[in-house]
Design a protein around this motif. Sequence first.
Motif, PDB file in Angstrom:
ATOM      1  N   LEU A   1     -47.870  94.000 127.492  1.00  0.00           N
ATOM      2  CA  LEU A   1     -46.650  93.437 128.350  1.00  0.00           C
ATOM      3  C   LEU A   1     -45.882  92.405 127.377  1.00  0.00           C
ATOM      4  O   LEU A   1     -46.443  91.620 126.771  1.00  0.00           O
ATOM      5  CB  LEU A   1     -47.276  92.735 129.546  1.00  0.00           C
ATOM      6  N   ILE A   2     -44.141  92.648 127.442  1.00  0.00           N
ATOM      7  CA  ILE A   2     -43.751  91.632 126.641  1.00  0.00           C
ATOM      8  C   ILE A   2     -42.782  91.298 127.710  1.00  0.00           C
ATOM      9  O   ILE A   2     -42.048  92.154 128.402  1.00  0.00           O
ATOM     10  CB  ILE A   2     -43.052  92.281 125.571  1.00  0.00           C
TER      11      ILE A   2
ATOM     12  N   LEU B   1     -44.520 100.955 118.401  1.00  0.00           N
ATOM     13  CA  LEU B   1     -45.003 101.283 116.859  1.00  0.00           C
ATOM     14  C   LEU B   1     -46.554 101.390 116.975  1.00  0.00           C
ATOM     15  O   LEU B   1     -47.203 100.196 117.326  1.00  0.00           O
ATOM     16  CB  LEU B   1     -44.322 100.534 115.847  1.00  0.00           C
ATOM     17  N   ILE B   2     -47.182 102.590 116.659  1.00  0.00           N
ATOM     18  CA  ILE B   2     -48.405 102.561 116.589  1.00  0.00           C
ATOM     19  C   ILE B   2     -48.528 102.880 114.790  1.00  0.00           C
ATOM     20  O   ILE B   2     -47.995 104.113 114.507  1.00  0.00           O
ATOM     21  CB  ILE B   2     -48.996 103.838 117.352  1.00  0.00           C
ATOM     22  N   THR B   3     -49.249 101.931 114.418  1.00  0.00           N
ATOM     23  CA  THR B   3     -49.502 102.421 112.735  1.00  0.00           C
ATOM     24  C   THR B   3     -50.651 102.982 112.484  1.00  0.00           C
ATOM     25  O   THR B   3     -51.652 102.911 113.244  1.00  0.00           O
ATOM     26  CB  THR B   3     -49.690 100.991 112.062  1.00  0.00           C
ATOM     27  N   ALA B   4     -50.748 103.606 111.557  1.00  0.00           N
ATOM     28  CA  ALA B   4     -52.013 104.403 110.906  1.00  0.00           C
ATOM     29  C   ALA B   4     -52.565 104.987 112.206  1.00  0.00           C
ATOM     30  O   ALA B   4     -53.879 104.888 112.537  1.00  0.00           O
ATOM     31  CB  ALA B   4     -53.187 103.258 110.465  1.00  0.00           C
TER      32      ALA B   4
ATOM     33  N   HIS C   1     -47.823  92.005 119.198  1.00  0.00           N
ATOM     34  CA  HIS C   1     -48.742  92.741 118.505  1.00  0.00           C
ATOM     35  C   HIS C   1     -50.216  92.695 119.278  1.00  0.00           C
ATOM     36  O   HIS C   1     -50.416  91.933 119.643  1.00  0.00           O
ATOM     37  CB  HIS C   1     -49.158  92.244 116.999  1.00  0.00           C
ATOM     38  N   SER C   2     -50.531  94.044 119.073  1.00  0.00           N
ATOM     39  CA  SER C   2     -52.007  94.031 119.566  1.00  0.00           C
ATOM     40  C   SER C   2     -52.710  95.338 118.731  1.00  0.00           C
ATOM     41  O   SER C   2     -52.598  96.334 119.100  1.00  0.00           O
ATOM     42  CB  SER C   2     -52.091  94.711 121.162  1.00  0.00           C
ATOM     43  N   GLY C   3     -53.554  94.679 117.804  1.00  0.00           N
ATOM     44  CA  GLY C   3     -54.235  95.707 117.077  1.00  0.00           C
ATOM     45  C   GLY C   3     -53.331  96.681 116.275  1.00  0.00           C
ATOM     46  O   GLY C   3     -52.504  96.006 115.544  1.00  0.00           O
TER      47      GLY C   3
ATOM     48  N   THR D   1     -41.501  95.602 120.188  1.00  0.00           N
ATOM     49  CA  THR D   1     -40.228  94.805 120.102  1.00  0.00           C
ATOM     50  C   THR D   1     -39.546  94.874 121.458  1.00  0.00           C
ATOM     51  O   THR D   1     -39.376  96.183 121.933  1.00  0.00           O
ATOM     52  CB  THR D   1     -39.545  95.431 118.720  1.00  0.00           C
ATOM     53  N   LEU D   2     -38.644  94.152 121.602  1.00  0.00           N
ATOM     54  CA  LEU D   2     -37.977  93.988 122.762  1.00  0.00           C
ATOM     55  C   LEU D   2     -36.503  93.554 122.292  1.00  0.00           C
ATOM     56  O   LEU D   2     -36.528  92.252 121.683  1.00  0.00           O
ATOM     57  CB  LEU D   2     -38.390  93.109 124.009  1.00  0.00           C
ATOM     58  N   ASP D   3     -35.342  94.024 122.680  1.00  0.00           N
ATOM     59  CA  ASP D   3     -34.124  93.567 122.425  1.00  0.00           C
ATOM     60  C   ASP D   3     -33.258  93.667 123.786  1.00  0.00           C
ATOM     61  O   ASP D   3     -32.736  94.626 124.201  1.00  0.00           O
ATOM     62  CB  ASP D   3     -33.321  94.475 121.052  1.00  0.00           C
ATOM     63  N   THR D   4     -33.340  92.485 124.261  1.00  0.00           N
ATOM     64  CA  THR D   4     -32.649  92.287 125.623  1.00  0.00           C
ATOM     65  C   THR D   4     -31.231  92.781 125.545  1.00  0.00           C
ATOM     66  O   THR D   4     -30.375  92.855 126.442  1.00  0.00           O
ATOM     67  CB  THR D   4     -32.947  91.234 126.352  1.00  0.00           C
TER      68      THR D   4
END
Lengths: 111, 111
Positions: B48-49, B75-78, B57-59, B64-67
């Motif tokens: 939740l942002i 983004l899911i990395t790896a 970030h979470s793990g 990102t949020l640009d209002t």
Amino acid sequence: DVKVTQSSRYLVKRTGEKVFLECVQDMDHENMFWYRQDPGLGLRLIYFSYDVKMKEKGDIPEGYSVSREKKERFSLILESASTNQTSMYLCATQSGGREQYFGPGTRLTVT
Amino acid sequence: SQQGEEDPQALSIQEGENATMNCSYKTSINNLQWYRQNSGRGLVHLILIRSNEREKHSGRLRVTLDTSKKSSSLLITASRAADTASYFCALGSSNTGKLIFGQGTTLQVKP
């Protein structure tokens, strides 16, 4: 952890039958929601409840009613099931305007 | 439409690559949430942002949020094969806790 259970994973009913879908939560959340999910249409809100015996219509309430007699239980009722109500039904709970916790879903087929 | 518009609708990548999903919307929001759904199951909350936050970030997840642009990205990395699922953004616009869900992005991660 929040646990949200739904009465059935799969359900097959005939056109015209009265159908009850039940949702039970164990975390004392005040808000409960019923959605249906259809391919290409995402999740659509049917009804929600923010307290016992309180209910509000969502975006697609036609053909449905709900009941919330106890805080932990929120029932969705299809008064006379129709084939266009074949769908995945998801229940969710929430507290304090934060994230929603979902049950595993009930896949209902109306023949 | 008030719902979030997600892009792309489907994404297929190799394990180890990064996956980016975008959500655009038109209404004002109180918060924006991301959920994951494995095939035939209920949704699971990821992040939740709030409208006054720009990044969380979470793990392996970064949101990102640009209002000003009314857009968010996940983004899911790896990535891993186990990340294969559908991902939904949900717009929280009031204190009732109601959410408006996008139609989702289906992510396939190939081993």
